[in-house]
Scaffold this active site. Structure first.
Site, PDB file in Angstrom:
ATOM      1  CB  CYS A 111      -1.207   3.225  12.491  1.00  0.00           C
ATOM      2  SG  CYS A 111      -1.360   4.242  11.019  1.00  0.00           S
ATOM      3  CB  CYS A 170      10.022  -5.026   2.225  1.00  0.00           C
ATOM      4  SG  CYS A 170       9.380  -6.440   1.307  1.00  0.00           S
TER       5      CYS A 170
END
Length: 472
Positions: free
Chosen positions: A85, A427
Site C-alpha cells: 500500500c 490497467c
C-alpha cells in the site's frame, strides 16, 4: 581512488504533485524535477537524493517539515516497510483525484486525445478489505526493521510469513496484520505461521533453495468462502498432512484446500500439479445473475465488488441492442463476454491461455449461454483478417489487454476492419494512450471513466469508448 561525491540533500522541498508509480513530485533548487518517495502532495519535506539524472533526481523524504492537508495516519502498522500500500498515508479522496489526473494527463500528453466532458473516477465501494486474492511467502530469514538492527541482539528465530519487500525477491516482511483482504484472512495466515513454528516446520530459503513451507495463496469470494493453496518446496508427508488437517479443522470457511510440491526456481503455479486435499476444486463468484467457477489457476479481477461496476460501464459504453456481434479480446475466463451476451447477437472471446478458454467454455455452459464462442491463441497471430472472415466481422470490440497494451499487429487489424465501437479497458493508461494515438485517424474518444480497483495503491483502471469518425 577518489571518494564518491555525496548525493545532494535538499532541506526544504514543496511537494507539488503525484508522479508515476506512487512517487510524488517536487522541484530542486537547480530547477530539476525530484521524484520523491514517502511523500504526499502538499507536504514540505527534506529530501535525500538517491539518483541524479540530466533532467531529474530521485530521492526519499527523510523529514516531514509541514504535512499536507491530504496526509493521514496510515491504518497498517507495516506501512512504509511493506510495498503493498504505497498511498495509505493519503486521504482516499486525494488518492482518487491524483489517479484521475494521471489518466487524463496520459491520454492528453501521450495519446494527444481531445477529451470530451466525461464523468469523474468511480470510487471503490470500500477502500480496505477489497482484495479477493493475496499471495504470501514463507521465509527462514525475515526482513529486520531498523530498530531491531540497532538493538544489536541476536534473533534466533527469523521465520516469517508475509509479503516481499519491494524490488527484493529474497526479502520477506513478516506480517502481523494486513488490511487488504477480508477476515478471517489475517487469522488464517497467523494461525498457519504459529502452527508451523510450534511444530518445528522449516521455512523456505530462496537463495539456498531449501526448506519445507514455501508460499500460500488465499482467495475468497463475496460470500465469505475461501480457497487456500499451499506450496511445499519438498515432500514431508507427516508434516504436510498434519498442517493440512489442522487447517481443515480450524477454518470451516476454507471450502477449497489445495497443495502442491514445488521444487522449481520460482513460485508460479501454472505448470504445477495442484492436489485438492479437502473440499471443492473451486469457489463460485457471482456477477449479476452469472456464476463463475474460480480455480487455483484462474485469472479473475482482484476486487470483486468493483468488478461488477466496471463491467456495467463496459456494457453501457458498448451500447448493445441485441443485433451486434461483439469480439472480446484478452477475454480471460470470458467474464466480460458472458456479461454482455444477453444484449448481443453473438460474442466471440479470444485469449492466449488455453486453460482460461477451457474455463470460459465451462462457465458459459454452466450459465446457459449459447451465443458465446471462445478461441485460444496468441492475439497477434489469431486475430487476422482470415479469422474475422471465418467468424464474422464485429460491430463492437471490447479489449482488455495486459499492462503492455495491444500489440501493433492487433491495432493494425482493428484499423483494417474498423468496428463501429471499441471499448478499451486498461490497467495502464500510458500504454492505452499510446494505442489511442495510433487509432486517432479513424476513431475519436467519446467517453471515458477511470475506475478505482485498487485503493491505497497508485494503480487505476480506465475505460475508454472509441467511436468511428464520420466517413472513415
Amino acid at each position: 581512488m577518489g571518494r564518491r561525491k555525496p548525493k545532494p540533500f535538499f532541506e526544504s522541498i514543496e511537494v507539488t504533485g503525484a508522479g508515476s508509480r506512487g512517487k510524488s513530485i517536487g522541484k530542486a533548487p537547480d530547477g530539476r524535477t525530484i521524484l520523491i518517495a514517502n511523500a504526499v502532495p502538499g507536504d514540505t519535506v527534506s529530501v535525500q537524493t538517491t539518483r541524479k539524472k540530466r533532467q531529474y533526481y530521485e530521492g526519499t523524504a527523510t523529514a516531514l517539515l509541514k504535512p499536507s492537508p491530504d496526509r493521514i495516519a496510515p491504518k497498517c502498522a507495516h506501512f512504509g516497510s511493506c510495498g503493498g500500500c504505497k498511498w495509505q498515508h493519503m486521504d482516499y479522496s486525494a488518492q482518487l483525484r491524483h489517479k484521475e489526473n494521471e489518466v487524463r494527463n496520459n491520454l492528453i500528453r501521450i495519446g494527444k486525445v481531445d477529451l470530451p466532458e466525461v464523468q469523474g473516477i468511480l470510487p471503490a465501494p470500500s477502500p480496505y478489505y477489497y482484495r479477493n486474492k493475496m499471495e504470501f511467502s514463507f521465509t527462514d530469514s525475515r526482513w529486520l526493521e531498523e530498530e531491531e538492527i540497532q538493538k544489536g541482539d541476536t534473533i534466533a528465530d527469523r521465520r516469517g510469513l508475509g509479503l516481499h519487500k519491494p524490488g527484493m525477491w529474497d526479502k520477506v516482511l513478516d506480517l502481523e496484520e494486513c488490511h487488504l483482504q477480508a477476515d478471517p484472512a489475517n487469522a488464517i495466515r497467523l494461525s498457519i505461521r504459529e502452527y508451523a513454528k510450534k511444530n518445528g516446520l522449516s521455512f523456505f530459503n530462496p537463495r539456498n533453495q531449501e526448506g519445507f513451507l514455501r508460499s500460500m495463496t488465499l482467495r475468497n469470494n463475496r460470500e465469505g468462502e475461501f480457497m487456500l493453496i499451499l506450496q511445499f518446496f519438498q515432500e514431508e508427508e507427516e508434516n504436510r498432512i498434519g498442517l493440512l488437517e489442522y487447517i481443515s479443522n480450524e477454518f470451516p470457511q476454507i471450502k477449497s484446500l489445495f497443495y502442491t510440491i514445488n521444487p522449481k526456481g520460482n513460485d508460479t503455479l501454472y505448470d504445477l500439479e495442484l492436489i485438492c486435499y479437502r473440499g471443492e476444486d473451486h469457489i463460485i463468484e457471482r456477477i449479476g445473475k452469472l456464476e463463475f467457477r474460480i480455480t487455483p489457476k484462474s485469472f479473475y479481477q482482484t476486487n470483486s465488488a468493483q468488478t461488477e461496476r466496471l463491467y456495467q460501464i463496459v456494457r453501457d459504453f458498448a451500447g448493445l441492442d441485441g443485433s451486434q456481434r461483439v469480439y472480446d479480446l484478452y477475454t480471460g475466463l470470458g467474464t466480460i463476454a458472458q456479461y454482455l451476451s444477453d444484449q448481443a447477437k453473438e460474442v466471440i472471446g479470444i485469449e492466449a491461455v488455453p486453460e482460461a478458454i477451457v474455463a470460459a467454455r465451462e462457465n458459459a455452459r454452466h450459465n446457459g449461454i449459447t451465443n458465446a464462442r471462445f478461441f485460444a491463441g496468441d492475439m497477434k497471430e489469431l486475430l487476422t483478417l482470415e479469422f474475422i472472415e471465418e467468424q464474422g466481422t464485429p460491430d463492437v470490440v471490447v479489449t482488455d489487454p495486459p499492462r503492455d497494451g495491444m500489440h501493433k499487429d492487433v491495432v493494425a487489424c482493428l484499423l483494417e476492419i474498423l468496428p463501429q465501437r471499441i471499448v478499451y479497458v486498461s490497467c495502464n493508461s500510458a500504454t492505452q494512450a499510446r494505442d489511442l494515438g495510433l487509432m486517432d485517424a479513424h476513431y475519436e474518444v467519446t467517453d471515458m471513466r477511470p475506475v478505482d480497483m485498487f485503493p491505497q495503491t497508485f494503480h487505476v483502471e480506465n475505460v475508454v469508448l472509441l467511436e468511428r469518425r464520420n466517413g472513415k
